[in-house]
Design an enzyme around this catalytic site. Structure first.
Site, mmCIF file in Angstrom:
data_model
loop_
_atom_site.group_PDB
_atom_site.id
_atom_site.type_symbol
_atom_site.label_atom_id
_atom_site.label_comp_id
_atom_site.label_asym_id
_atom_site.label_seq_id
_atom_site.Cartn_x
_atom_site.Cartn_y
_atom_site.Cartn_z
ATOM 1 N N CYS A 14 3.452 -4.877 6.487
ATOM 2 C CA CYS A 14 3.064 -4.597 5.110
ATOM 3 C C CYS A 14 4.275 -4.193 4.271
ATOM 4 O O CYS A 14 5.362 -3.923 4.792
ATOM 5 C CB CYS A 14 2.022 -3.476 5.073
ATOM 6 S SG CYS A 14 0.404 -3.961 5.710
ATOM 7 N N HIS B 160 0.832 -1.207 0.000
ATOM 8 C CA HIS B 160 0.000 0.000 0.000
ATOM 9 C C HIS B 160 0.864 1.253 0.000
ATOM 10 O O HIS B 160 2.067 1.223 0.324
ATOM 11 C CB HIS B 160 -0.936 0.011 1.215
ATOM 12 C CG HIS B 160 -0.269 0.099 2.537
ATOM 13 N ND1 HIS B 160 0.150 1.288 3.100
ATOM 14 C CD2 HIS B 160 0.084 -0.863 3.436
ATOM 15 C CE1 HIS B 160 0.691 1.059 4.275
ATOM 16 N NE2 HIS B 160 0.673 -0.237 4.510
#
Length: 421
Positions: A336, A318
Site C-alpha cells: 500500500c 491509507h
C-alpha cells in the site's frame, strides 16, 4: 456518423399509422407503390420475421433499408401498450428501452422514407421465449447513479464467469454509453474476458454527464448461458484531481486543475511486497476498514482509517501512523501507499472515486485487470481490445493529453474482500 446517438439510451417512441397484418412481413402500402413517373419507395426489411417464436428477451427490431431511412417505429405488446425505445445511429435496429417480457407477443410497425418522400411500411409480429433456464452470467456495473466521479473514471462491467472471445461482440453490442456534452469513446476487453472498460481518448471533461446501460438481461451468451440483468445509471464528472507518486523521492504530488497543491511523504511496499507501478484509478473509499490477510504468506489483521482502494489485489492509499517515521525515506508497507493520519484525512476530502493515481519507479508493473486499468495502456493499444469495429474517427492517438482529475461524490458497487498493508 454522429456518435452521440450511437450510444443513446434515453427512451423515445415514434408512432406510425397502424396497418393490417400481411404475410412474412407486412406488405407495402398501395399508395407507396411507384406509379408511372413516380420515384420508387425505399426497400425495407424488418426482423424478426413475422410469426417468429422463441425470440430472446434482449431482441431488437432489425431495420435494413435501401434508398431511404427509417422515420417511424411503433412497437406494442399484446395488450396494446407502447414499448419505449430508440434506434441505433447506424439504423441497423430499434432498441427497446427495457428487456422484453417472456412468452409475450409483440408487434413492430416500421416506416422508411426515401429522398423523394415516398414511404414504405413493414409490420411484423413475434413471440418471445419463456423465461431463460440456462445459467446466468453475473454482471456487475461499476458505475452507480447520481454520483460525481473523477475525470479518469472508466465505465467498467465485470463478468463471472468471464466472457469467451466468441461471445464478446454480442455482449459489447448491448453495452451503451451516452455523454453530454458529447465525448465519444470505445470499449476494450481485459484479455481474460473478466472485465470490459469504456473510456474516451482523453480524460472526461469536468461537468460531463454520462449515462450507461448494460442491457444484458436474457441475452444469449454462447450456447449455454444468458445475461443476468439490465442495468442503467447516470452520473456526472467533477473537477480535475490526480495523484502522482514517485518511489525515488518517496513523495506524492496532489494535482488539482493542472497545479500541484500539496506534496505528501509516502512509504510504499517493501522489496518483498512491492507497490505496483502504473496508472490506476481510485475504486472505492473507506473512512474505516479492516485489512485481513489471513491465509496468505504474510498473514495479519489491522484496522485502518481513510483508505482508498487502487487494485483488486489490495493496494490502497491509507493513513498509517505506525510508519510516519519512515514516510518520505523508507518503504515498509505490504504494497500500500502509507501516508500520515492527517494527510490521509485531508486526501479523503480532496479525492474521489475515478481519480487517476500514477505510481512510478517501483519493482513491479501493474497487471492488466488488477483494478480498473483502462488508462495503463495507450489509446492505440486500448482500442485493439474492442470486440467490434472502432469508428475511424476514434482510431488516431490523442495528440494533446488532458489533465487527469476527480471530484466529490460517491462510490460504485462494493469490491471484493479488503486486504492491504
Amino acid at each position: 456518423m454522429d456518435l452521440r446517438r450511437r450510444f443513446a439510451l434515453l427512451a423515445v417512441t415514434v408512432a406510425a399509422t397502424p396497418l393490417a397484418l400481411g404475410g412474412c412481413t407486412a406488405e407495402e402500402r398501395s399508395a407507396d407503390r411507384p406509379a408511372q413517373g413516380r420515384a420508387a419507395p425505399p426497400e425495407l426489411t424488418v426482423t424478426p420475421t413475422d410469426r417468429t417464436r422463441n425470440v430472446p428477451l434482449s431482441a431488437e427490431v432489425g431495420t435494413a433499408v435501401r434508398g431511404g431511412r427509417v422515420t417511424a417505429v411503433r412497437f406494442t405488446d399484446d395488450r396494446g401498450a407502447e414499448v419505449r425505445g430508440e434506434p441505433r445511429e447506424d439504423g441497423s435496429s430499434w432498441v427497446p428501452a427495457a428487456p422484453l417480457k417472456p412468452e409475450r407477443t409483440y408487434t413492430a410497425e416500421v416506416t422508411a422514407t426515401g429522398d423523394s418522400g415516398a414511404t414504405t411500411t413493414r409490420r411484423t409480429t413475434f413471440t418471445t421465449m419463456p423465461a431463460p433456464t440456462k445459467p446466468a452470467v453475473t454482471s456487475t456495473l461499476y458505475f452507480a447513479g447520481n454520483r460525481t466521479y473523477g475525470t479518469a473514471m472508466p465505465v467498467t462491467v465485470a463478468f463471472d464467469p468471464p466472457i469467451p472471445k466468441e461471445a464478446r461482440d454480442d455482449v459489447q453490442r448491448r453495452l451503451f454509453v451516452k455523454t453530454d456534452p458529447p465525448q465519444p469513446g470505445a470499449w476494450s476487453w481485459v484479455s481474460d474476458g473478466s472485465q470490459v472498460y469504456y473510456r474516451a481518448p482523453d480524460f472526461w471533461r469536468p461537468g460531463t454527464t454520462i449515462t450507461v446501460r448494460a442491457g444484458l438481461a436474457g441475452l444469449p451468451i454462447g450456447k449455454d448461458q444468458v445475461g443476468d440483468d439490465d442495468r442503467t445509471a447516470t452520473s456526472k464528472i467533477g473537477r480535475q484531481v490526480a495523484l502522482e507518486i514517485d518511489n525515488a523521492s518517496k513523495q506524492m504530488s496532489v494535482v488539482r486543475d493542472g497545479k500541484v497543491v500539496r506534496r505528501i511523504p509516502v512509504s510504499l511496499g517493501k522489496p518483498s511486497t512491492p507497490t505496483s507501478s502504473g496508472k490506476m484509478v481510485i475504486m472505492e473509499k473507506h473512512q474505516q476498514t479492516t485489512f485481513d490477510t489471513r491465509g496468505s504468506a504474510d498473514p495479519y489483521v489491522v484496522d485502518v482509517e481513510d483508505a482508498q482502494r487502487l487494485t483488486w489485489g489490495g493496494e490502497f492509499i491509507h493513513g498509517a501512523p505506525w510508519s510516519e517515521g519512515d514516510q518520505g525515506s523508507t518503504n515498509v508497507s505490504h504494497g500500500c501507499t502509507n501516508v500520515s493520519a492527517a494527510a490521509a484525512d485531508w486526501l479523503m476530502g480532496v479525492t474521489q472515486v475515478g481519480d487517476l493515481v500514477t505510481v512510478k519507479g517501483t519493482e513491479v508493473e501493474l497487471t492488466e485487470g488488477n483494478g480498473w486499468t483502462a488508462w495503463n495502456v495507450s489509446w492505440d493499444q486500448f482500442v485493439k481490445g474492442s470486440a467490434l469495429p472502432v469508428p475511424s474517427g476514434l482510431r488516431p492517438s490523442p495528440t494533446t493529453p488532458a489533465h487527469p482529475g476527480a471530484v466529490a461524490g460517491g462510490s460504485p458497487a462494493p469490491a471484493p474482500s479488503v486486504s492491504g498493508g
